[in-house]
Enzyme design. Structure first.
Site, short mmCIF file in Angstrom:
data_model
loop_
_atom_site.label_atom_id
_atom_site.label_comp_id
_atom_site.label_asym_id
_atom_site.label_seq_id
_atom_site.Cartn_x
_atom_site.Cartn_y
_atom_site.Cartn_z
N HIS A 196 28.94 32.45 42.00
CA HIS A 196 29.09 33.03 43.34
C HIS A 196 29.26 31.94 44.38
CE1 HIS A 196 27.26 37.24 42.41
NE2 HIS A 196 28.56 37.25 42.38
N CYS A 509 49.66 36.32 36.16
CA CYS A 509 48.55 36.54 37.08
C CYS A 509 47.37 35.62 36.79
CB CYS A 509 48.08 38.00 37.04
SG CYS A 509 47.46 38.52 35.42
#
Length: 598
Positions: A196, A509
């Site tokens: 995170h 991607c």
């Protein structure tokens, strides 16, 4: 890194978590945990104290989440949501109360409960779970603070942090948010690009390198250079080297401003090829940011982010609203949603996934459909409803669906049948396009049969590379070798493109789309679309406009005959520098080997 020569002994190398260049003094950042009493005589009072502390922290996190939402910082808001979910986990509270019953204070009980979970995650074979250690450290500190003996004392602010490159063993997300506006860059001895903290650094545009090792903590310098794109910290540049690096940073900044002015324009290469540059996003809010950044569409909407950090799976209506908002944000441009891709390093607390000795090779992505049919079919229903509401372009919905972890055409046929069945049940006749991700070697080798039935391909270069090379992309020691430009990986990409030619379009991607060397080569090989994080769209578009794709295509056989990825990078970089009329400088700061999460 550019300019005068550097000394190898002055360099530390790690994993790029957030690209960019920072120049400034090195400053050590280390805060001890709040000091709490170890024992207490009244367990009932300590349980009450713990409950009050948890309530206080929950209110703080809720306020932080609302503030992040209001400021458009969606990544931060989602992280605070995840922290709230952990804070409300009854198992953690029960573990803390067990320690309290045994004589620990509330603060010590919470510390012990969180510490046990931290150690469990550290030993996990899942890189994503291990990356959550920083989040638990954050919650450990937050709840201990109001229970500390000196709870009223604020953590001392370090005035030396302004303009500094911060170095630390590890850092929690809340600590980063507190200093992000003051620092030039961040270096951590531990950690990886999936944490995170890495997500926050990218969202804030703070150059960040992780996994630099314990040697980082002994460094001191009043003028260091962090080339976070390449994962390099240079601690002792001489005056000549420093001047060259300062000039290089200024040049990059000027080119970035120029690229931003043309971000919404189409990409036409020098030889007349039109290339789509789309965005990888995880939410409708990020889709809005992608539209502002000039994206030609969404090449990958990671739908699993809607399922993470929750106590239960999102309902059909919650999903429908999110998908509809993403479609609205792109205003008719294509939006490719990857169907739920869980398993391996992406786990849901409310699902018991089948145990696997090697999760990366186990049941994940579309392979889990038959295990959890209701979960996937609810998602299909939500997507069909959202697509049916979207504005029509050429009689087709802009919504497109993409299947992860497809191994052969039988899986595609089965999902197409389920899609048609769900549409009939809902009375929907306008079906979205259905494509597959090419991330398993068998899919690349069977591209011809897949392309006969798929509406499009999207190459997931992160997984494809690790499967081809048998190298876990999360292992820092292998990062330099786990390279999409390895000739073996490129040959499978070439097989994919040859199998799809004349049958269906091919996009990319994975992280390779944001790596300028790889992006140039992929376009030359025949890729139609590149999809990357929104922050990199303007620079990639400017970079590709300088590319002579046809001339580079003529060199592809030579590149594929080289020994390894490093050789391909060296030859490709030299050719691009020599061939570009104004130099391929727009994205030079992103030429290094990238390590991002797909």
């Amino acid at each position: 890194m550019s300019g005068a020569r550097h000394r190898e002994e002055d360099l530390l190398r790690g994993i790029s978590a957030s690209a960019g260049m920072a120049i400034g003094p090195l400053r050590r950042y280390e805060l001890p945990l709040p000091r709490v009493a170890e024992t207490a005589a009244d367990p009932a009072a300590e349980r009450q104290a713990l409950a009050a502390a948890l309530e206080t922290v929950a209110a703080t996190l809720e306020s932080a989440r609302h503030s992040a939402d209001a400021q458009g910082q969606q990544e931060e808001a989602e992280i605070f949501d995840a922290h709230l979910a952990w804070l409300e986990d009854p198992a953690l509270r029960e573990a803390a109360e067990h320690h309290i019953a045994a004589g620990s204070s509330a603060g010590q009980g919470w510390y012990a409960a969180l510490q046990a979970e931290i150690e469990r995650l550290r030993q996990s074979e899942s890189a994503l779970l291990a990356a959550r250690v920083d989040d638990l450290r954050d919650l450990q500190r937050r709840v201990m603070a109001p229970l500390a003996a000196d709870a009223g004392a604020a953590e001392a602010a370090d005035d030396d942090l302004d303009g500094a490159i911060l170095i630390a063993r590890e850092m929690t997300p809340s600590q980063f948010v507190a200093v992000a506006g003051r620092i030039q860059g961040l270096c951590l001895a531990a950690g990886g690009a999936t944490s995170h903290l890495a997500i926050l650094a990218r969202a804030r545009g703070v150059p960040c390198v992780m996994g630099l090792g314990e040697a980082l903590l002994s460094l001191t310098a009043e003028r260091a250079v962090l080339d976070a794109t390449h994962g390099v910290l240079e601690s002792a540049p001489d005056a000549e080297r420093l001047a060259a690096l300062v000039a290089e940073r200024e040049r990059r900044q000027a080119q970035a401003r120029s690229a931003a002015e043309q971000a919404c324009a189409a990409v036409i290469t020098r030889d007349g090829r039109q290339v789509q540059v789309a965005a990888n996003v995880g939410s409708a809010a990020e889709a809005q940011a992608a539209a502002r950044a000039g994206a030609d569409g969404v090449g990958l909407l990671r739908s699993e982010f809607l399922f993470l950090g929750r106590a239960a799976a999102p309902t059909r209506e919650v999903q429908r609203r999110e998908y509809a908002a993403a479609l609205a944000a792109l205003d008719g441009k294509p939006v490719i949603v990857r169907l739920l891709d869980i398993g391996a390093d992406k786990q849901l607390d409310y699902l018991s996934l089948p145990a696997a000795p090697n999760p990366a090779l186990g049941e994940r992505g579309i392979r889990l459909w038959q295990t959890f049919p209701e979960l996937f079919e609810t998602q299909l229903d939500a997507l069909l409803l959202a697509g049916n509401e979207a504005p029509v372009a050429d009689a087709a919905t802009p919504l497109q669906l993409m299947l992860p972890m497809v191994s052969d055409v039988g899986e595609l046929r089965w999902v197409r049948q389920r899609l048609a069945a769900r549409a009939a049940e809902l009375g929907i006749t306008r079906l979205p396009a259905l494509g597959v991700m090419i991330e398993v070697p068998s899919a690349a080798l069977c591209a011809v049969s897949l392309a006969r039935e798929a509406d499009f391909f999207s190459i997931g270069t992160n997984d494809l590379t690790q499967y081809v090379l048998a190298m876990d992309r999360e292992v820092a020691g292998l990062a330099a070798h786990c390279d999409v430009l390895h000739p073996g990986v490129l040959r499978l990409i070439q097989a994919t493109l040859e199998g799809a030619r004349g049958r269906c379009p091919v996009g990319v991607c994975g992280a390779a789309a944001g790596d300028p060397l790889a992006a140039a080569l992929l376009v030359a090989m025949g890729v139609d679309e590149l999809s990357l994080e929104p922050a990199g769209i303007a620079a990639l578009k400017a970079w590709l406009r300088e590319l002579d794709a046809a001339a580079l295509a003529a060199r592809v056989p030579e590149l594929l005959a080289l020994d390894d990825g490093a050789a391909v990078r060296a030859v490709l970089a030299a050719w691009l520098d020599a061939s570009a009329p104004r130099g391929f400088g727009v994205m030079s700061e992103r030429r290094g080997h990238t390590h991002n999460k797909q």
